[in-house]
Design a protein around this motif. Structure first.
Motif, PDB file in Angstrom:
ATOM      1  N   ASP A  69       0.811  -1.222   0.000  1.00 50.87           N
ATOM      2  CA  ASP A  69       0.000   0.000   0.000  1.00 50.87           C
ATOM      3  C   ASP A  69       0.843   1.269   0.000  1.00 50.87           C
ATOM      4  O   ASP A  69       0.350   2.347   0.357  1.00 50.87           O
ATOM      5  N   ARG A  92      -4.873  -5.982 -18.285  1.00 50.93           N
ATOM      6  CA  ARG A  92      -5.962  -5.152 -17.764  1.00 50.93           C
ATOM      7  C   ARG A  92      -6.174  -5.377 -16.264  1.00 50.93           C
ATOM      8  O   ARG A  92      -6.601  -4.473 -15.546  1.00 50.93           O
ATOM      9  N   VAL A  93      -5.896  -6.588 -15.799  1.00 46.47           N
ATOM     10  CA  VAL A  93      -6.113  -6.914 -14.392  1.00 46.47           C
ATOM     11  C   VAL A  93      -5.264  -6.037 -13.478  1.00 46.47           C
ATOM     12  O   VAL A  93      -5.677  -5.708 -12.361  1.00 46.47           O
ATOM     13  N   TYR A  94      -4.082  -5.641 -13.949  1.00 49.27           N
ATOM     14  CA  TYR A  94      -3.129  -4.934 -13.099  1.00 49.27           C
ATOM     15  C   TYR A  94      -3.175  -3.414 -13.265  1.00 49.27           C
ATOM     16  O   TYR A  94      -2.506  -2.685 -12.539  1.00 49.27           O
ATOM     17  N   LEU A  95      -3.964  -2.950 -14.215  1.00 48.63           N
ATOM     18  CA  LEU A  95      -3.939  -1.533 -14.539  1.00 48.63           C
ATOM     19  C   LEU A  95      -4.442  -0.663 -13.388  1.00 48.63           C
ATOM     20  O   LEU A  95      -3.872   0.398 -13.106  1.00 48.63           O
ATOM     21  N   SER A  96      -5.478  -1.099 -12.715  1.00 52.22           N
ATOM     22  CA  SER A  96      -6.053  -0.286 -11.647  1.00 52.22           C
ATOM     23  C   SER A  96      -5.043  -0.025 -10.537  1.00 52.22           C
ATOM     24  O   SER A  96      -4.871   1.115 -10.092  1.00 52.22           O
ATOM     25  N   LYS A  97      -4.342  -1.049 -10.090  1.00 52.91           N
ATOM     26  CA  LYS A  97      -3.380  -0.840  -9.006  1.00 52.91           C
ATOM     27  C   LYS A  97      -2.145  -0.100  -9.500  1.00 52.91           C
ATOM     28  O   LYS A  97      -1.599   0.758  -8.809  1.00 52.91           O
ATOM     29  N   GLY A  99      -2.086   2.161 -11.591  1.00 53.80           N
ATOM     30  CA  GLY A  99      -2.467   3.557 -11.693  1.00 53.80           C
ATOM     31  C   GLY A  99      -2.374   4.315 -10.385  1.00 53.80           C
ATOM     32  O   GLY A  99      -2.406   5.556 -10.382  1.00 53.80           O
ATOM     33  N   LYS A 100      -2.236   3.615  -9.271  1.00 53.83           N
ATOM     34  CA  LYS A 100      -2.097   4.273  -7.977  1.00 53.83           C
ATOM     35  C   LYS A 100      -0.662   4.743  -7.713  1.00 53.83           C
ATOM     36  O   LYS A 100      -0.441   5.583  -6.834  1.00 53.83           O
ATOM     37  N   HIS A 137      -2.402   4.656 -20.711  1.00 51.56           N
ATOM     38  CA  HIS A 137      -3.315   4.548 -19.572  1.00 51.56           C
ATOM     39  C   HIS A 137      -2.769   5.096 -18.263  1.00 51.56           C
ATOM     40  O   HIS A 137      -3.545   5.241 -17.307  1.00 51.56           O
ATOM     41  N   LEU A 138      -1.486   5.366 -18.189  1.00 52.37           N
ATOM     42  CA  LEU A 138      -0.887   5.828 -16.935  1.00 52.37           C
ATOM     43  C   LEU A 138      -0.253   7.200 -17.123  1.00 52.37           C
ATOM     44  O   LEU A 138       0.130   7.576 -18.241  1.00 52.37           O
TER      45      LEU A 138
END
Length: 239
Positions: A69, A92-97, A99-100, A137-138
């Motif tokens: 985190d 795509r599975v890893y894009l959300s995290k 992006g943090k 995307h980032l």
């Protein structure tokens, strides 16, 4: 029979660089290249320049741990292929995290000198495809560069000039043969891309990073973590 244009103008135009067609069984990941332009004999996607100097970095496998985190750093992919292959399988599975985080360093699938040429070209292409997609995307995805004496103009064709780039030196410094190959690779990269800054992952002993420094290019080094897991660090190096 279909008419074939054999005029001199047609013969000299060369192959057109078309966007890969969509397909229901797109196992070659053409969907990751939406809107891409291509360069060089290997049709490498053109990457955008990046301008960043990350203070801290963390390995992809650690960053994707459910308990991770700490997002005040960049994610890198300088790991064994077995640890990053899952990204190619389902990015795509890893894009959300991802992006943090503040950003990422581009992919680093292996291109070992004793690999068949076709496999090295394929992994170079995958590195650029994934980096291109991440750039769409980032906020920041920094190209990761490596090459050999005979292929630098082809594999680096899509790379931006005057950009921040990353170079992985892990496991390339101790052996004399590997060290010599690394030095030549760095010379090609510097001469071809004229980078504004190099993010260097691994040891810079024995003068392996002297060439860019002699040309006034800043080199920010990050110690490699080896094959173990590092705890969080408050400053410098890996998270």
């Amino acid at each position: 029979m279909d008419h074939i244009d054999t005029s001199e103008g047609s013969m000299n135009r060369g192959p057109e660089r078309r966007k890969p067609p969509r397909h229901a069984r797109d196992v070659f990941h053409a969907w990751m290249l939406e809107g891409a332009e291509y360069a060089g004999t290997l049709d490498m996607p053109k990457l955008a320049p990046a301008h960043a100097d990350p203070h801290r970095i963390v390995a992809f496998s650690d960053a994707m741990d459910p308990t991770w985190d700490d997002f005040g750093c960049f994610v890198h992919f300088f790991e064994d292929d077995s640890k990053i292959e899952r990204f190619w399988s389902n990015p795509r599975v890893y894009l959300s995290k991802l992006g943090k985080f503040q950003g990422v360093l581009g992919l680093d699938y292996s291109v070992c000198y004793d690999f068949p040429v076709a496999l090295k070209d394929y992994n170079q292409w995958r590195n650029s495809v994934c980096t291109y997609w991440l750039q769409q995307h980032l906020p920041c995805a920094i190209p990761q560069a490596r090459c050999e004496d005979g292929n630098y103009s082809a594999v680096l064709a899509g790379f931006p000039k005057h950009s921040t780039i990353a170079i992985g030196a892990r496991s390339m410094v101790k052996g004399l043969g590997d060290r010599s190959a690394l030095k030549r690779s760095v010379m090609h990269i510097v001469d071809f891309l004229e980078p504004e800054r190099i993010l260097w992952y691994g040891s810079d002993m024995y003068g392996v990073a002297d060439y860019p420094r002699e040309h006034g290019i800043p080199v920010h080094t990050y110690p490699a973590k080896g094959r173990g897991r590092l705890s969080h660090h408050s400053e410098g190096g890996e998270c």
